[in-house]
Design an enzyme around this catalytic site. Sequence first.
Site, mmCIF file in Angstrom:
data_model
loop_
_atom_site.group_PDB
_atom_site.id
_atom_site.type_symbol
_atom_site.label_atom_id
_atom_site.label_comp_id
_atom_site.label_asym_id
_atom_site.label_seq_id
_atom_site.Cartn_x
_atom_site.Cartn_y
_atom_site.Cartn_z
ATOM 1 N N LYS A 52 0.842 -1.208 0.000
ATOM 2 C CA LYS A 52 0.000 0.000 0.000
ATOM 3 C C LYS A 52 0.876 1.257 0.000
ATOM 4 O O LYS A 52 0.644 2.191 -0.769
ATOM 5 C CB LYS A 52 -0.922 -0.015 1.233
ATOM 6 C CG LYS A 52 -2.039 -1.060 1.119
ATOM 7 C CD LYS A 52 -2.751 -1.352 2.437
ATOM 8 C CE LYS A 52 -3.700 -2.540 2.253
ATOM 9 N NZ LYS A 52 -4.377 -2.971 3.473
ATOM 10 N N GLN B 50 -4.326 -1.485 9.707
ATOM 11 C CA GLN B 50 -4.277 -2.844 9.141
ATOM 12 C C GLN B 50 -4.860 -3.858 10.129
ATOM 13 O O GLN B 50 -4.510 -3.856 11.312
ATOM 14 C CB GLN B 50 -2.826 -3.207 8.777
ATOM 15 C CG GLN B 50 -2.668 -4.514 8.035
ATOM 16 C CD GLN B 50 -3.318 -4.528 6.654
ATOM 17 O OE1 GLN B 50 -3.396 -3.500 5.980
ATOM 18 N NE2 GLN B 50 -3.798 -5.682 6.229
ATOM 19 N N ASP C 286 -10.944 2.750 4.073
ATOM 20 C CA ASP C 286 -11.196 1.307 4.108
ATOM 21 C C ASP C 286 -12.698 1.006 3.993
ATOM 22 O O ASP C 286 -13.089 -0.121 3.677
ATOM 23 C CB ASP C 286 -10.726 0.760 5.470
ATOM 24 C CG ASP C 286 -9.552 -0.186 5.354
ATOM 25 O OD1 ASP C 286 -9.367 -0.760 4.266
ATOM 26 O OD2 ASP C 286 -8.834 -0.345 6.347
HETATM 27 N N1 GUN Z 1 -6.759 -6.952 6.483
HETATM 28 C C1 GUN Z 1 -7.108 -7.725 5.430
HETATM 29 N N2 GUN Z 1 -7.710 -6.973 4.476
HETATM 30 C C2 GUN Z 1 -7.755 -5.713 4.947
HETATM 31 C C3 GUN Z 1 -8.242 -4.493 4.408
HETATM 32 O O1 GUN Z 1 -8.799 -4.420 3.306
HETATM 33 N N3 GUN Z 1 -8.076 -3.386 5.207
HETATM 34 C C4 GUN Z 1 -7.496 -3.445 6.439
HETATM 35 N N4 GUN Z 1 -7.409 -2.322 7.136
HETATM 36 N N5 GUN Z 1 -7.035 -4.580 6.953
HETATM 37 C C5 GUN Z 1 -7.161 -5.699 6.212
#
Ligand code: GUN
Length: 302
Positions: free
Chosen positions: A54, A98, A121
């Site tokens: 990311k 995350q 998100d």
């Molecule tokens: N963990 C697995 N997929 C995601 C996601 O799309 N966003 C976040 N913040 N954590 C994750």
Amino acid sequence: MSAKIISGTEVATQIRVELKKEVDEMKEKHGVVPGLVTILVGSNPASISYVTGKQKTAHELGFYSHQDDQPADVSEADLLKLVDKYNKDPKVHGILVQLPLPKHIDEKKVLNAIDPDKDVDGFHPINVGRLMIGGDEAKFLPCTPAGIQELIVRSGYETSGAEVVVVGRSNIVGKPIANIMLQKGKGANSTVTIVHTGTKDLEAHCKRADILIVAAGVPGLVKPQWIKPGSCVIDVGVNRVGEKLSEKTGKMIPILKGDVDFDAAKEIAGAITPVPGGVGPMTITMLMKNTVKSAKIHAGIK
Ligand code: GUN
């Protein structure tokens, strides 16, 4: 005949080219730079890999981006304070914590603390509600489901009236993609079924699917005989089933397997996403798209 392979890598690259142009224009015409902060708690290898991807993409697109690493034993109160700091930071238009978080932290509390207008998100209850209402009300769609919809649309499958079966009911993928596909409008308007661990006959439901979306987290769960011939199969599973030596880097890398038995399924499906290189690259790209959208809304750019 072998299925068309839907390359998330290719579609993500196309969208990133479009986004880069948009970001350059925002900078030039308005002096606005999209800002993204990612918060990582602890050192889960999969989470490190996702967050690194990311940050790398944000950097390539010319964002202001910051990675905030916190130790696994950070307190819930300190994490909430950190979220609040970024809520107030005008350089930041998107905040991503995350998941999963360590057990001593209430994930819901942390997600609810993120300003809904910076929740790129799409996990805050306000944004979940906005998605449920649909239409213009929806602001930030969760990234993986948004990427799945984009892949289905770009693969040329008709969604209106299609039988969509979603395997899995997580808040991150299953529930939101079901909601997205049932909305009235382009790229959706489907008849949606969600199946899960409590479903009596998974196979019977999957066999009816014109579009089968599998997000169960169980390697090889969906067998080839469960797939309707000619259907579109989206495999969201990214299961680490072992390690191998990379010929490119000479380092050990994870062996990834999807929720669908890909080699057999591709002989039956009309189109299918691979693992890796399917849904994964789309998730990151949609996060970037949400951050650009957020920056535009904050700056009042149409
Ligand atoms: N963990 C697995 N997929 C995601 C996601 O799309 N966003 C976040 N913040 N954590 C994750």
